[in-house]
Design a protein around this motif. Structure first.
Motif, PDB file in Angstrom:
ATOM      1  N   VAL A  27      40.946  28.198  51.882  1.00 28.84           N
ATOM      2  CA  VAL A  27      41.475  29.467  51.388  1.00 28.84           C
ATOM      3  C   VAL A  27      42.415  29.224  50.222  1.00 28.84           C
ATOM      4  CG1 VAL A  27      42.844  31.483  52.006  1.00 28.84           C
ATOM      5  CG2 VAL A  27      41.225  30.527  53.646  1.00 28.84           C
ATOM      6  N   GLU A  28      43.302  28.251  50.354  1.00 29.80           N
ATOM      7  CA  GLU A  28      44.260  27.953  49.284  1.00 29.80           C
ATOM      8  C   GLU A  28      43.547  27.502  48.013  1.00 29.80           C
ATOM      9  OE1 GLU A  28      47.395  28.646  49.553  1.00 29.80           O
ATOM     10  OE2 GLU A  28      47.252  29.167  51.670  1.00 29.80           O
ATOM     11  N   ARG A  29      42.496  26.712  48.154  1.00 25.93           N
ATOM     12  CA  ARG A  29      41.725  26.249  47.002  1.00 25.93           C
ATOM     13  C   ARG A  29      41.041  27.420  46.305  1.00 25.93           C
ATOM     14  NH1 ARG A  29      36.628  23.110  48.698  1.00 25.93           N
ATOM     15  NH2 ARG A  29      36.115  25.239  49.224  1.00 25.93           N
ATOM     16  N   THR A  30      40.486  28.345  47.070  1.00 23.75           N
ATOM     17  CA  THR A  30      39.815  29.504  46.498  1.00 23.75           C
ATOM     18  C   THR A  30      40.797  30.391  45.752  1.00 23.75           C
ATOM     19  OG1 THR A  30      38.221  29.427  48.303  1.00 23.75           O
ATOM     20  CG2 THR A  30      38.295  31.438  47.006  1.00 23.75           C
ATOM     21  N   PHE A  31      41.987  30.599  46.314  1.00 18.31           N
ATOM     22  CA  PHE A  31      43.017  31.367  45.609  1.00 18.31           C
ATOM     23  C   PHE A  31      43.403  30.671  44.309  1.00 18.31           C
ATOM     24  CE2 PHE A  31      44.704  33.422  49.727  1.00 18.31           C
ATOM     25  CZ  PHE A  31      43.764  34.423  49.616  1.00 18.31           C
ATOM     26  N   GLY A  32      43.475  29.361  44.316  1.00 13.03           N
ATOM     27  CA  GLY A  32      43.777  28.607  43.099  1.00 13.03           C
ATOM     28  C   GLY A  32      42.717  28.799  42.035  1.00 13.03           C
ATOM     29  N   TRP A  33      41.450  28.859  42.435  1.00 11.34           N
ATOM     30  CA  TRP A  33      40.372  29.100  41.476  1.00 11.34           C
ATOM     31  C   TRP A  33      40.467  30.502  40.892  1.00 11.34           C
ATOM     32  CZ3 TRP A  33      35.936  27.071  45.039  1.00 11.34           C
ATOM     33  CH2 TRP A  33      35.917  25.677  44.990  1.00 11.34           C
ATOM     34  N   MET A  34      40.839  31.482  41.706  1.00 13.16           N
ATOM     35  CA  MET A  34      40.918  32.860  41.217  1.00 13.16           C
ATOM     36  C   MET A  34      42.078  33.058  40.247  1.00 13.16           C
ATOM     37  SD  MET A  34      39.718  35.361  44.309  1.00 13.16           S
ATOM     38  CE  MET A  34      41.144  35.090  45.303  1.00 13.16           C
ATOM     39  N   ILE A  35      43.132  32.278  40.392  1.00 10.50           N
ATOM     40  CA  ILE A  35      44.299  32.423  39.524  1.00 10.50           C
ATOM     41  C   ILE A  35      43.969  32.049  38.074  1.00 10.50           C
ATOM     42  CG2 ILE A  35      46.642  31.512  39.124  1.00 10.50           C
ATOM     43  CD1 ILE A  35      46.398  33.580  41.337  1.00 10.50           C
ATOM     44  N   ARG A  36      42.906  31.299  37.865  1.00  9.89           N
ATOM     45  CA  ARG A  36      42.506  30.945  36.498  1.00  9.89           C
ATOM     46  C   ARG A  36      42.066  32.163  35.692  1.00  9.89           C
ATOM     47  NH1 ARG A  36      38.898  25.626  37.805  1.00  9.89           N
ATOM     48  NH2 ARG A  36      40.616  24.316  38.498  1.00  9.89           N
ATOM     49  N   TRP A  37      41.712  33.249  36.373  1.00  6.49           N
ATOM     50  CA  TRP A  37      41.322  34.482  35.707  1.00  6.49           C
ATOM     51  C   TRP A  37      42.565  35.347  35.555  1.00  6.49           C
ATOM     52  CZ3 TRP A  37      36.294  35.999  34.252  1.00  6.49           C
ATOM     53  CH2 TRP A  37      35.340  35.013  34.465  1.00  6.49           C
ATOM     54  N   ARG A  38      42.894  35.674  34.320  1.00  2.00           N
ATOM     55  CA  ARG A  38      44.158  36.341  34.000  1.00  2.00           C
ATOM     56  C   ARG A  38      44.341  37.664  34.729  1.00  2.00           C
ATOM     57  NH1 ARG A  38      45.316  39.475  29.176  1.00  2.00           N
ATOM     58  NH2 ARG A  38      47.560  39.745  29.059  1.00  2.00           N
ATOM     59  N   ARG A  39      43.289  38.443  34.875  1.00  2.00           N
ATOM     60  CA  ARG A  39      43.412  39.747  35.532  1.00  2.00           C
ATOM     61  C   ARG A  39      43.673  39.623  37.020  1.00  2.00           C
ATOM     62  NH1 ARG A  39      38.943  43.982  33.493  1.00  2.00           N
ATOM     63  NH2 ARG A  39      39.965  45.253  35.062  1.00  2.00           N
ATOM     64  N   LEU A  40      43.433  38.475  37.596  1.00  2.00           N
ATOM     65  CA  LEU A  40      43.645  38.311  39.026  1.00  2.00           C
ATOM     66  C   LEU A  40      44.994  37.682  39.354  1.00  2.00           C
ATOM     67  CD1 LEU A  40      40.090  37.139  40.062  1.00  2.00           C
ATOM     68  CD2 LEU A  40      41.094  39.407  40.301  1.00  2.00           C
ATOM     69  N   VAL A  41      45.765  37.320  38.340  1.00  3.18           N
ATOM     70  CA  VAL A  41      47.083  36.729  38.593  1.00  3.18           C
ATOM     71  C   VAL A  41      48.003  37.769  39.219  1.00  3.18           C
ATOM     72  CG1 VAL A  41      49.109  35.708  37.499  1.00  3.18           C
ATOM     73  CG2 VAL A  41      46.840  35.019  36.785  1.00  3.18           C
ATOM     74  N   ARG A  42      47.966  38.973  38.705  1.00  4.74           N
ATOM     75  CA  ARG A  42      48.765  40.087  39.241  1.00  4.74           C
ATOM     76  C   ARG A  42      47.819  41.205  39.653  1.00  4.74           C
ATOM     77  NH1 ARG A  42      52.231  36.924  39.590  1.00  4.74           N
ATOM     78  NH2 ARG A  42      54.012  36.619  38.262  1.00  4.74           N
ATOM     79  N   ASP A  43      48.297  42.103  40.439  1.00  2.00           N
ATOM     80  CA  ASP A  43      47.476  43.217  40.891  1.00  2.00           C
ATOM     81  C   ASP A  43      47.583  44.358  39.881  1.00  2.00           C
ATOM     82  OD1 ASP A  43      45.806  44.690  42.425  1.00  2.00           O
ATOM     83  OD2 ASP A  43      47.334  45.330  43.851  1.00  2.00           O
ATOM     84  N   TYR A  44      46.797  44.251  38.790  1.00  2.00           N
ATOM     85  CA  TYR A  44      46.830  45.248  37.733  1.00  2.00           C
ATOM     86  C   TYR A  44      45.972  46.466  38.066  1.00  2.00           C
ATOM     87  CZ  TYR A  44      48.799  41.626  34.736  1.00  2.00           C
ATOM     88  OH  TYR A  44      49.580  40.662  34.206  1.00  2.00           O
ATOM     89  N   GLU A  45      44.964  46.281  38.880  1.00  2.00           N
ATOM     90  CA  GLU A  45      43.991  47.334  39.121  1.00  2.00           C
ATOM     91  C   GLU A  45      44.555  48.404  40.060  1.00  2.00           C
ATOM     92  OE1 GLU A  45      41.504  46.983  37.226  1.00  2.00           O
ATOM     93  OE2 GLU A  45      41.730  44.877  36.792  1.00  2.00           O
ATOM     94  N   LYS A  46      44.258  49.656  39.747  1.00  2.00           N
ATOM     95  CA  LYS A  46      44.680  50.755  40.611  1.00  2.00           C
ATOM     96  C   LYS A  46      43.652  51.033  41.695  1.00  2.00           C
ATOM     97  CE  LYS A  46      47.519  53.000  37.193  1.00  2.00           C
ATOM     98  NZ  LYS A  46      47.842  54.217  36.478  1.00  2.00           N
TER      99      LYS A  46
END
Length: 75
Positions: free
Chosen positions: A32-51
């Motif tokens: 799980v931690e590794r998968t979250f690390g992979w997702m953080i590479r995408w800028r839009r997924l670093v923060r919860d920008y989506e409504k």
């Protein structure tokens, strides 16, 4: 009926022992931690920008699909 029950998923929460001292690797938590690390590479997924949650879910699919494409293209 929720989707996890419909698909017969079993969710297991891995907890550490109360008498544990120091660091100890917990089983399968690194996945799980590794998968979250992979997702953080995408800028839009670093923060919860989506409504909307469906847009956020779509971005996660795009990020994981891009990850799979990159890994298959460069073995």
């Amino acid at each position: 009926m929720n989707k996890a029950a419909y698909l017969d998923f079993v969710v297991e929460v891995i907890r550490r022992c109360d008498d544990q001292k120091g660091f100890q690797v917990l089983p399968r938590r690194w996945v799980v931690e590794r998968t979250f690390g992979w997702m953080i590479r995408w800028r839009r997924l670093v923060r919860d920008y989506e409504k909307r949650t469906d847009v956020s879910q779509a971005m996660i699919y795009v990020a994981m699909g891009g990850n799979l494409l990159r890994r298959n293209a460069n073995p």
